[in-house]
Design a protein around this motif. Sequence first.
Motif, short mmCIF file in Angstrom:
data_model
loop_
_atom_site.label_atom_id
_atom_site.label_comp_id
_atom_site.label_asym_id
_atom_site.label_seq_id
_atom_site.Cartn_x
_atom_site.Cartn_y
_atom_site.Cartn_z
N VAL A 249 46.61 83.02 53.67
CA VAL A 249 46.76 84.43 54.05
C VAL A 249 47.62 84.50 55.29
O VAL A 249 47.35 83.82 56.28
CB VAL A 249 45.37 85.07 54.32
N ASP A 250 48.66 85.31 55.21
CA ASP A 250 49.50 85.60 56.37
C ASP A 250 49.69 87.11 56.43
O ASP A 250 49.17 87.83 55.55
CB ASP A 250 50.81 84.81 56.30
N PRO A 251 50.40 87.63 57.41
CA PRO A 251 50.54 89.09 57.52
C PRO A 251 51.20 89.76 56.31
O PRO A 251 51.03 90.96 56.11
CB PRO A 251 51.40 89.27 58.77
N ASP A 252 51.93 89.01 55.49
CA ASP A 252 52.61 89.58 54.33
C ASP A 252 51.75 89.61 53.07
O ASP A 252 52.13 90.23 52.08
CB ASP A 252 53.90 88.81 54.03
N VAL A 253 50.61 88.96 53.08
CA VAL A 253 49.77 88.87 51.88
C VAL A 253 48.93 90.14 51.74
O VAL A 253 48.29 90.58 52.70
CB VAL A 253 48.85 87.63 51.95
N VAL A 254 48.95 90.69 50.55
CA VAL A 254 48.08 91.82 50.23
C VAL A 254 46.74 91.23 49.81
O VAL A 254 46.66 90.49 48.84
CB VAL A 254 48.68 92.69 49.10
#
Length: 99
Positions: free
Chosen positions: A79-84
Motif C-alpha cells: 500500500v502506497d499513497p496511490d493505491v485505492v
Amino acid sequence: MRLSDTQVETIKSAVAEIFGTQARVRLFGSRLDDQARGGDIDLIVTLPHPCTQRVEKELRLAARLQLRLGDQPFDILVVDPDVVLNPVHDHALATGRPL
C-alpha cells in the motif's frame, strides 16, 4: 503470533532491502492466532511514497522470503499513497500487527 524472532527479523530485513527503510510491514491473518495451525504468511507493506514496479517488488519479496525462510506460502499486499484501498487492505491495516 506464530513467527519466531528470527523469522520476524528476516521479514523486516527483506522488506527494507526491497522497499527501503521507510517501509513498514504488518502480519495479518491466521498467523496471528497462536491456537491455529498452518496457514500462509500474510503481510502488508505500507510505504509513505508512491512505489514504482509494485508487482515486481512484491514478487521479489515473496521469492526472497521463500529462499530465506523455506518454501512457505506468502500473501503480500503493498500500500502506497496511490493505491485505492479495498476491504482486504482495510482488514489487514485494521487487524495487522506491526513487525
